[in-house]
Each structure stands twice: as structure tokens, then as C-alpha cells.
Motif scaffolding. Structure first.
Motif, PDB file in Angstrom:
ATOM      1  N   ASN A  71      22.177  34.819 -12.753  1.00 53.11           N
ATOM      2  CA  ASN A  71      20.995  34.188 -13.342  1.00 53.11           C
ATOM      3  C   ASN A  71      21.064  32.667 -13.142  1.00 53.11           C
ATOM      4  O   ASN A  71      22.058  32.145 -12.640  1.00 53.11           O
ATOM      5  N   SER A  72      20.021  31.961 -13.571  1.00 58.29           N
ATOM      6  CA  SER A  72      19.928  30.516 -13.289  1.00 58.29           C
ATOM      7  C   SER A  72      21.147  29.754 -13.813  1.00 58.29           C
ATOM      8  O   SER A  72      21.702  28.892 -13.115  1.00 58.29           O
ATOM      9  N   ASN A  73      21.554  30.075 -15.043  1.00 54.12           N
ATOM     10  CA  ASN A  73      22.685  29.363 -15.629  1.00 54.12           C
ATOM     11  C   ASN A  73      23.969  29.584 -14.860  1.00 54.12           C
ATOM     12  O   ASN A  73      24.762  28.659 -14.664  1.00 54.12           O
ATOM     13  N   GLU A  74      24.156  30.820 -14.427  1.00 47.01           N
ATOM     14  CA  GLU A  74      25.371  31.132 -13.669  1.00 47.01           C
ATOM     15  C   GLU A  74      25.379  30.396 -12.324  1.00 47.01           C
ATOM     16  O   GLU A  74      26.416  29.916 -11.878  1.00 47.01           O
ATOM     17  N   ILE A  75      24.220  30.294 -11.712  1.00 42.67           N
ATOM     18  CA  ILE A  75      24.129  29.549 -10.445  1.00 42.67           C
ATOM     19  C   ILE A  75      24.418  28.069 -10.703  1.00 42.67           C
ATOM     20  O   ILE A  75      25.189  27.434  -9.985  1.00 42.67           O
ATOM     21  N   ASN A  76      23.801  27.513 -11.763  1.00 43.77           N
ATOM     22  CA  ASN A  76      24.063  26.104 -12.118  1.00 43.77           C
ATOM     23  C   ASN A  76      25.560  25.854 -12.261  1.00 43.77           C
ATOM     24  O   ASN A  76      26.095  24.857 -11.764  1.00 43.77           O
ATOM     25  N   ARG A  77      26.229  26.774 -12.975  1.00 42.57           N
ATOM     26  CA  ARG A  77      27.654  26.578 -13.242  1.00 42.57           C
ATOM     27  C   ARG A  77      28.483  26.699 -11.970  1.00 42.57           C
ATOM     28  O   ARG A  77      29.352  25.868 -11.693  1.00 42.57           O
ATOM     29  N   ASP A  78      28.169  27.694 -11.159  1.00 40.45           N
ATOM     30  CA  ASP A  78      28.918  27.918  -9.918  1.00 40.45           C
ATOM     31  C   ASP A  78      28.784  26.722  -8.963  1.00 40.45           C
ATOM     32  O   ASP A  78      29.764  26.128  -8.528  1.00 40.45           O
ATOM     33  N   VAL A  79      27.531  26.344  -8.678  1.00 43.44           N
ATOM     34  CA  VAL A  79      27.299  25.251  -7.727  1.00 43.44           C
ATOM     35  C   VAL A  79      27.788  23.934  -8.327  1.00 43.44           C
ATOM     36  O   VAL A  79      28.374  23.083  -7.632  1.00 43.44           O
ATOM     37  N   GLY A  80      27.571  23.755  -9.642  1.00 44.67           N
ATOM     38  CA  GLY A  80      28.004  22.537 -10.335  1.00 44.67           C
ATOM     39  C   GLY A  80      29.510  22.339 -10.197  1.00 44.67           C
ATOM     40  O   GLY A  80      29.979  21.224  -9.908  1.00 44.67           O
ATOM     41  N   ALA A  81      30.270  23.414 -10.382  1.00 43.21           N
ATOM     42  CA  ALA A  81      31.725  23.311 -10.305  1.00 43.21           C
ATOM     43  C   ALA A  81      32.149  22.890  -8.900  1.00 43.21           C
ATOM     44  O   ALA A  81      33.028  22.037  -8.713  1.00 43.21           O
ATOM     45  N   CYS A  82      31.490  23.461  -7.905  1.00 45.14           N
ATOM     46  CA  CYS A  82      31.803  23.132  -6.503  1.00 45.14           C
ATOM     47  C   CYS A  82      31.518  21.656  -6.217  1.00 45.14           C
ATOM     48  O   CYS A  82      32.347  20.934  -5.660  1.00 45.14           O
ATOM     49  N   VAL A  83      30.326  21.185  -6.641  1.00 50.64           N
ATOM     50  CA  VAL A  83      29.953  19.781  -6.385  1.00 50.64           C
ATOM     51  C   VAL A  83      30.892  18.841  -7.159  1.00 50.64           C
ATOM     52  O   VAL A  83      31.320  17.798  -6.650  1.00 50.64           O
ATOM     53  N   GLU A  84      31.248  19.227  -8.370  1.00 51.88           N
ATOM     54  CA  GLU A  84      32.120  18.392  -9.204  1.00 51.88           C
ATOM     55  C   GLU A  84      33.486  18.188  -8.521  1.00 51.88           C
ATOM     56  O   GLU A  84      33.971  17.071  -8.407  1.00 51.88           O
ATOM     57  N   THR A  85      34.055  19.276  -8.045  1.00 52.34           N
ATOM     58  CA  THR A  85      35.361  19.187  -7.386  1.00 52.34           C
ATOM     59  C   THR A  85      35.289  18.321  -6.130  1.00 52.34           C
ATOM     60  O   THR A  85      36.126  17.455  -5.895  1.00 52.34           O
ATOM     61  N   ARG A  86      34.253  18.561  -5.324  1.00 57.08           N
ATOM     62  CA  ARG A  86      34.208  17.859  -4.046  1.00 57.08           C
ATOM     63  C   ARG A  86      33.781  16.401  -4.180  1.00 57.08           C
ATOM     64  O   ARG A  86      34.163  15.566  -3.374  1.00 57.08           O
ATOM     65  N   SER A  87      32.943  16.092  -5.180  1.00 58.35           N
ATOM     66  CA  SER A  87      32.411  14.726  -5.270  1.00 58.35           C
ATOM     67  C   SER A  87      33.155  13.857  -6.273  1.00 58.35           C
ATOM     68  O   SER A  87      33.036  12.646  -6.254  1.00 58.35           O
ATOM     69  N   GLN A  88      33.876  14.491  -7.190  1.00 59.54           N
ATOM     70  CA  GLN A  88      34.531  13.773  -8.288  1.00 59.54           C
ATOM     71  C   GLN A  88      33.514  13.178  -9.270  1.00 59.54           C
ATOM     72  O   GLN A  88      33.885  12.392 -10.136  1.00 59.54           O
ATOM     73  N   ALA A  89      32.246  13.516  -9.103  1.00 59.38           N
ATOM     74  CA  ALA A  89      31.239  13.021 -10.055  1.00 59.38           C
ATOM     75  C   ALA A  89      31.181  13.971 -11.259  1.00 59.38           C
ATOM     76  O   ALA A  89      31.678  15.085 -11.204  1.00 59.38           O
ATOM     77  N   GLN A  90      30.555  13.474 -12.354  1.00 62.26           N
ATOM     78  CA  GLN A  90      30.519  14.274 -13.579  1.00 62.26           C
ATOM     79  C   GLN A  90      29.184  14.967 -13.782  1.00 62.26           C
ATOM     80  O   GLN A  90      28.126  14.413 -13.450  1.00 62.26           O
ATOM     81  N   VAL A  91      29.226  16.137 -14.359  1.00 57.02           N
ATOM     82  CA  VAL A  91      27.996  16.825 -14.740  1.00 57.02           C
ATOM     83  C   VAL A  91      27.432  16.142 -15.975  1.00 57.02           C
ATOM     84  O   VAL A  91      28.163  15.851 -16.921  1.00 57.02           O
ATOM     85  N   LYS A  92      26.133  15.852 -15.942  1.00 60.29           N
ATOM     86  CA  LYS A  92      25.501  15.183 -17.077  1.00 60.29           C
ATOM     87  C   LYS A  92      24.090  15.750 -17.211  1.00 60.29           C
ATOM     88  O   LYS A  92      23.299  15.684 -16.268  1.00 60.29           O
ATOM     89  N   MET A  93      23.782  16.320 -18.359  1.00 62.76           N
ATOM     90  CA  MET A  93      22.474  16.970 -18.500  1.00 62.76           C
ATOM     91  C   MET A  93      21.351  15.967 -18.727  1.00 62.76           C
ATOM     92  O   MET A  93      20.233  16.149 -18.264  1.00 62.76           O
ATOM     93  N   GLU A  94      21.637  14.891 -19.479  1.00 62.24           N
ATOM     94  CA  GLU A  94      20.608  13.885 -19.776  1.00 62.24           C
ATOM     95  C   GLU A  94      20.662  12.765 -18.757  1.00 62.24           C
ATOM     96  O   GLU A  94      21.692  12.120 -18.617  1.00 62.24           O
ATOM     97  N   ARG A  95      19.585  12.525 -18.087  1.00 62.40           N
ATOM     98  CA  ARG A  95      19.442  11.428 -17.136  1.00 62.40           C
ATOM     99  C   ARG A  95      20.635  11.243 -16.194  1.00 62.40           C
ATOM    100  O   ARG A  95      21.261  10.176 -16.155  1.00 62.40           O
ATOM    101  N   PRO A  96      20.935  12.241 -15.415  1.00 62.05           N
ATOM    102  CA  PRO A  96      21.998  12.084 -14.413  1.00 62.05           C
ATOM    103  C   PRO A  96      21.500  11.205 -13.249  1.00 62.05           C
ATOM    104  O   PRO A  96      20.293  11.039 -13.088  1.00 62.05           O
ATOM    105  N   ASP A  97      22.431  10.640 -12.485  1.00 61.98           N
ATOM    106  CA  ASP A  97      22.035   9.852 -11.308  1.00 61.98           C
ATOM    107  C   ASP A  97      21.292  10.719 -10.296  1.00 61.98           C
ATOM    108  O   ASP A  97      20.404  10.247  -9.593  1.00 61.98           O
ATOM    109  N   LEU A  98      21.693  11.985 -10.230  1.00 64.13           N
ATOM    110  CA  LEU A  98      21.145  12.858  -9.193  1.00 64.13           C
ATOM    111  C   LEU A  98      20.881  14.254  -9.762  1.00 64.13           C
ATOM    112  O   LEU A  98      21.717  14.784 -10.487  1.00 64.13           O
ATOM    113  N   THR A  99      19.715  14.818  -9.448  1.00 63.19           N
ATOM    114  CA  THR A  99      19.465  16.215  -9.810  1.00 63.19           C
ATOM    115  C   THR A  99      19.322  17.012  -8.522  1.00 63.19           C
ATOM    116  O   THR A  99      18.579  16.604  -7.621  1.00 63.19           O
ATOM    117  N   CYS A 100      20.037  18.097  -8.425  1.00 60.12           N
ATOM    118  CA  CYS A 100      19.911  18.975  -7.262  1.00 60.12           C
ATOM    119  C   CYS A 100      19.101  20.202  -7.690  1.00 60.12           C
ATOM    120  O   CYS A 100      19.534  20.974  -8.547  1.00 60.12           O
TER     121      CYS A 100
END
Ligand code: ATP
Ligand code: MG
Length: 390
Positions: A122-151
Motif C-alpha cells: 500500500n502507499s505507506n509501505e511504498i513510502n517506507r521502502d523507497v524512503g529507507a533506500c533514499v535515506e541510506t544512499r543520500s544521508q538526508a533525513q525524512v521530514k514530513m513537514e516542509r521537506p527540501d524535496l518531495t518525491c
């Protein structure tokens, strides 16, 4: 970006009020208009998918030109340059990374929409899966309110679309979904803005301009043509009627009291515009008139002018402040052209103290001695018609 990823534009429109037959008329017209707007640009097909449109690109399609052209198409709420991948979590993960890695960001979030409910996550599971991948590779932080970038990730039966930027479109309705109107276009600031607003309601316009050559130079005509060229970006083809107004002005000036002249000029303009409307199959007139802005725009005078036509007169700026109109003229790009020097057709002929409480009966009384009918007929015959294409 990864050369193997399929690039395209995902185009969104507001769906409010779009039902049944109206909806497919709207969508078909929007597709046609986008195709017109992209004339001469190498590209793939424009396709309808549920609730949005897909513009497929060719390998050599220049995105900046596509962005610029789409930004002018009425009916588009927003659009995004996206990649499309098959709907598997591995493909989505890799493509999301390929898209976001081009940007610099310290915080981000993944926003997934899943129109394709057959997908195992479901949408949340996709968010978490892709988010974890981007977090590891970019070293950037997940932020729900006003993030620098939304994918953004959109799953649909036609594949998964991934993008990071929504570019606002002009909104409104695609030109051509509504009937036609005739716009009285001076080379001033107001009438181009009025025209823009009515076109944005899906109405195709024909333009009428009155000039006073040889009493005035050609600038007002040149500026008007420039304005029509600019406005044609939104409706792709336009017709401009250039009306030689000097004989009518001369007759009015020599045979009528000064106070009523402005009202009489404008009554003649409306009659001519109505004749053009008949020829164009148009259902209304459009002007840049604004309540109280100048002496000819008192309520009495508006009424004394308008009684000569049976057509509705649309005055989209009637309640706006001048600053609002100027700001809009700047935004749509007409201000610079409208403020180039020119002699207005009326400046030469306008009296110092125009009547501010004209009444239709008096106007008609004065006209009954002028034999304007024949003069208007002659003027229409001498009118030059110019056609513009994008
Ligand atoms: P604009 O900035 O559009 O010229 P304005 O504030 O100068 O408007 P007027 O000159 O009274 O006001 O004109 C009111 C409206 O009449 C214009 O907005 C336009 O629609 C129409 N109009 C005036 N002059 C012309 C002209 N020469 N040719 C065509 N339409 C005209
Ligand atoms: Mg004017």
C-alpha cells in the motif's frame, strides 16, 4: 539521468464540475490544444489516462520549451516532468533514486498515490521502502513537514510515474470548449487583460481594433498586432479586424456637441463590433471597461453605450483596481507592449469635458441627424482582416 528511464510529462487538470459528456469534451479539447501549443517541437503522443494526460517525449525533446508552452495552455492545473517505470518495487526504488539524486537536499519525503490497487504494497509501505533506500544512499533525513524535496510516486494501470516538481499551469478551461466572442482590443493596458480572462474561460476570441490613421501614427496598430500575437499563444490562431475609424470620428466631431462625442464614438464601435460578431458566429462582446475609471465609464455612460447592441457585453475588469490590472498585465506579458508609446485613436478627438450622465435617448436623437448607418457600412467594407497563427 539514467538513459533507460522513459521521460514524459504528466499533466493534471482540475476535475471539479467535469462530468459525463462535458468531461470528455474538455479532455479532447485539452489534448488538441496541447498538440497545437507544441507545434514544431519533437515529441511523442499525448494520451488520456484516468484523470490526467500523458505527454510522451522523444529522446531529443527539449524540456524547457515544453515547460514554457504548457504553462500557457488554459485548462492545465499543473504539470510535472516525470519518468515512467514498470510497477515493481525494485524498479520504483531505483528510479526514485535516479530522479532525486540530481537534486541537493538535506530533508525529503516520499508521497505515493496508488490508483492501481492490485499492487502488493500500500502507499505507506511504498513510502517506507523507497524512503529507507533514499535515506541510506543520500544521508538526508525524512521530514514530513516542509521537506527540501518531495518525491511523488503515482501508481497507475499504465505504469508508475515518479517526479519531484509540480509546475503550476494557468488553470481555467481549454480554449474552444465554449462559444466565441469578439474582443474590442485597444493597445492600452486593460483590454488585453480582459481578453486573457475571457479566453481562460474556454472562449475563442476574434479581435477588433479601431485606428485613426492618418491622424495617428502606426504605433497603436503595431502594438495591437504585437498583443494579438502574444495572446494567440493561448488560442493558437486569431483574427484581427483593423477598422479605419477616422471618417466616423470626423462626422461625429463636426456634427455633434462635444459632451456626447465619446459616448457616440463608442456606440459606433459597439455597432461595428456587433457586425463582426455576426460574421464570426460570436455570442458576446468583451471590453476592458472598468467602472468609474474614466469619464466614459460612469454607469450612465456604460448604459448609454451598451444599448446599441443586443449582445451581452462582458467586462471582466469592471470591478478591479488599476494596480490589480497592471500586476496581471505584467504577469501575462502584455504590460510592456501596452505601455510602449502610441497615440490612442481617441486622444485627438476627445473633448475636454465629456458628459458623465449621458442618456441613450439623447444619444439616439443626436445620431438620427448623422446617417451613421451608411458610414458604418463603408467602414466595415474598408476594414482590414489579419490572421495570426502560433
Ligand atoms: P484600455 O486600457 O483597454 O485601452 P481604457 O482604460 O483606456 O482601456 P477606454 O479608452 O475608455 O478605457 O476604453 C474602454 C474599452 O473600450 C477598452 O478596454 C477597449 O475594450 C475598448 N476600446 C477603446 N479604444 C479602442 C480601440 N481603439 N480599439 C478597440 N477597442 C477599443
Ligand atoms: Mg484606452
Amino acid at each position: 539521468m539514467d538513459a533507460a528511464l522513459e521521460r514524459l510529462f504528466l499533466i493534471h487538470y482540475h476535475e471539479v464540475g467535469l462530468k459525463g459528456k462535458n468531461r470528455s469534451r474538455f479532455e479532447n479539447q485539452l489534448v488538441r490544444n496541447i498538440e497545437h501549443a507544441l507545434k514544431g517541437v519533437s515529441r511523442g503522443a499525448v494520451r488520456r489516462i484516468t484523470g490526467r494526460l500523458l505527454l510522451e517525449l522523444a529522446p531529443d525533446t527539449p524540456s524547457d520549451i515544453v515547460r514554457e508552452r504548457l504553462a500557457g495552455v488554459f485548462g492545465i492545473a499543473n504539470f510535472s516532468e516525470a519518468v515512467r517505470v514498470p510497477s515493481t518495487i525494485e524498479a520504483i526504488r531505483e528510479a526514485a533514486w535516479a530522479v532525486v539524486r540530481k537534486a541537493r537536499f538535506a530533508s525529503f519525503k516520499i508521497a505515493t498515490k496508488r490508483a492501481d490497487k492490485s499492487f502488493p504494497l500500500n502507499s505507506n509501505e511504498i513510502n517506507r521502502d523507497v524512503g529507507a533506500c533514499v535515506e541510506t544512499r543520500s544521508q538526508a533525513q525524512v521530514k514530513m513537514e516542509r521537506p527540501d524535496l518531495t518525491c511523488f510516486i503515482e501508481l497507475s494501470p499504465q505504469g508508475t510515474f515518479i517526479y519531484t516538481r509540480k509546475i503550476p499551469g494557468p488553470g481555467g478551461l481549454p480554449v474552444g470548449v465554449n462559444e466565441r466572442a469578439v474582443s474590442l482590443l485597444s493597445s492600452g493596458i486593460d483590454s488585453p487583460v480582459a481578453s486573457y480572462r475571457i479566453m481562460k474561460r474556454g472562449v475563442r476570441l476574434a479581435f477588433v481594433h479601431f485606428h485613426s490613421q492618418p491622424y495617428t501614427d502606426r504605433n497603436s496598430q503595431r502594438n495591437t498586432e504585437e498583443l494579438v500575437r502574444l495572446l494567440t499563444r493561448h488560442q493558437f490562431r486569431s483574427t484581427l479586424y483593423l477598422v479605419p475609424f477616422v471618417e466616423i470620428q470626423r462626422r461625429i466631431m463636426t456634427d455633434t456637441p462635444p459632451g456626447y462625442r465619446v459616448v457616440l464614438y463608442r456606440r459606433a464601435m459597439f455597432r461595428i463590433a456587433e457586425a463582426v460578431a455576426l460574421r464570426e458566429g460570436a455570442q458576446a462582446l468583451v471590453t476592458g471597461e472598468n467602472v468609474g475609471q474614466v469619464a466614459s465609464q460612469t454607469l450612465s455612460n456604460l448604459r448609454a453605450i451598451e444599448t446599441v447592441t443586443a449582445l451581452p457585453v462582458l467586462r471582466p475588469l469592471s470591478g478591479d483596481n488599476k494596480e490589480e490590472i497592471i500586476a496581471e498585465a505584467r504577469r501575462i506579458g502584455t504590460y510592456e507592449i501596452s505601455t510602449e508609446p502610441y497615440e490612442d485613436c481617441c486622444t485627438v478627438f476627445v473633448p475636454k469635458h465629456p458628459e458623465t450622465r449621458a442618456d441613450p435617448e439623447t444619444a439616439q436623437d443626436i445620431e438620427s441627424h448623422l446617417d451613421l448607418g451608411a458610414l458604418i457600412e463603408q467602414t466595415l467594407n474598408a476594414t482590414e482582416v489579419k490572421r495570426f497563427r502560433l
